[in-house]
Design a protein around this motif. Structure first.
Motif, PDB file in Angstrom:
ATOM      1  N   VAL A 104       0.889  -1.165   0.000  1.00  0.00           N
ATOM      2  CA  VAL A 104       0.000   0.000   0.000  1.00  0.00           C
ATOM      3  C   VAL A 104       0.925   1.212   0.000  1.00  0.00           C
ATOM      4  CG1 VAL A 104      -1.759   1.294   1.248  1.00  0.00           C
ATOM      5  CG2 VAL A 104      -1.817  -1.217   1.264  1.00  0.00           C
ATOM      6  N   THR A 105       0.875   1.972  -1.101  1.00  0.00           N
ATOM      7  CA  THR A 105       1.798   3.091  -1.287  1.00  0.00           C
ATOM      8  C   THR A 105       1.019   4.385  -1.454  1.00  0.00           C
ATOM      9  OG1 THR A 105       3.390   1.620  -2.362  1.00  0.00           O
ATOM     10  CG2 THR A 105       3.686   3.985  -2.704  1.00  0.00           C
ATOM     11  N   ASP A 106       1.462   5.425  -0.742  1.00  0.00           N
ATOM     12  CA  ASP A 106       0.847   6.744  -0.900  1.00  0.00           C
ATOM     13  C   ASP A 106       1.885   7.722  -1.440  1.00  0.00           C
ATOM     14  OD1 ASP A 106       2.147   8.450   1.240  1.00  0.00           O
ATOM     15  OD2 ASP A 106       1.290   6.901   2.536  1.00  0.00           O
ATOM     16  N   ASP A 107       1.395   8.850  -1.923  1.00  0.00           N
ATOM     17  CA  ASP A 107       2.286   9.884  -2.452  1.00  0.00           C
ATOM     18  C   ASP A 107       2.356  11.088  -1.514  1.00  0.00           C
ATOM     19  OD1 ASP A 107      -0.246  10.925  -2.838  1.00  0.00           O
ATOM     20  OD2 ASP A 107       0.060  11.473  -4.932  1.00  0.00           O
ATOM     21  N   GLY A 108       2.237  10.814  -0.221  1.00  0.00           N
ATOM     22  CA  GLY A 108       2.285  11.865   0.786  1.00  0.00           C
ATOM     23  C   GLY A 108       3.696  12.273   1.144  1.00  0.00           C
TER      24      GLY A 108
END
Length: 135
Positions: free
Chosen positions: A62-66
């Protein structure tokens, strides 16, 4: 999750092969909901859920761009009640619960800064795959 984070304009994308994992479905739902919700809270706009199967294991990312997580604070996030930013909703319990459920199922859960040169965080959940039954 898209409805939950709609006001922020977060988009969720999921991709991977059909696979069954060796974990109680309710525990898996709890883990996944926590990881996706955390990613949704911190993402600028995009959260990806990608999984692969190899050698009897499922690796789910699970990857975010935060903004990402400073490396020196990652270990503390597994402690109940620890939060990076008090302005972001939450109680600091989700990651501790997710990790306990993962470990009870014989899996692993870790957090890493993205390794593709961009900002963000990846949660890596590794669980046993249930082999396909041939008929």
């Amino acid at each position: 999750m898209e409805r939950l984070h709609a006001a922020r304009g977060a988009q969720f994308l999921a991709e991977g092969p059909f696979v069954r994992v060796a974990i109680d479905p309710e525990a898996f739902a709890e883990i996944l909901a926590n990881l996706l919700d955390n990613a949704g809270k911190w993402a600028s706009s995009l959260i990806t859920l990608h999984w692969t199967v190899a050698n009897g294991l499922v690796e789910l990312n699970v990857t975010d761009d935060g903004p990402g997580i400073p490396a020196d604070t990652i270990e503390a996030l597994w402690m109940p009640g620890v939060r990076l930013d008090e302005r972001v909703p939450g109680h600091g319990l989700g990651l501790a619960i997710a990790r306990d459920l993962t470990m009870a199922a014989g899996g692993q859960l870790e957090l890493r800064s993205r390794d593709d040169g961009r900002s963000g965080t990846t949660a890596i959940l590794t669980l046993q795959a249930i082999p396909k039954v041939l008929s």
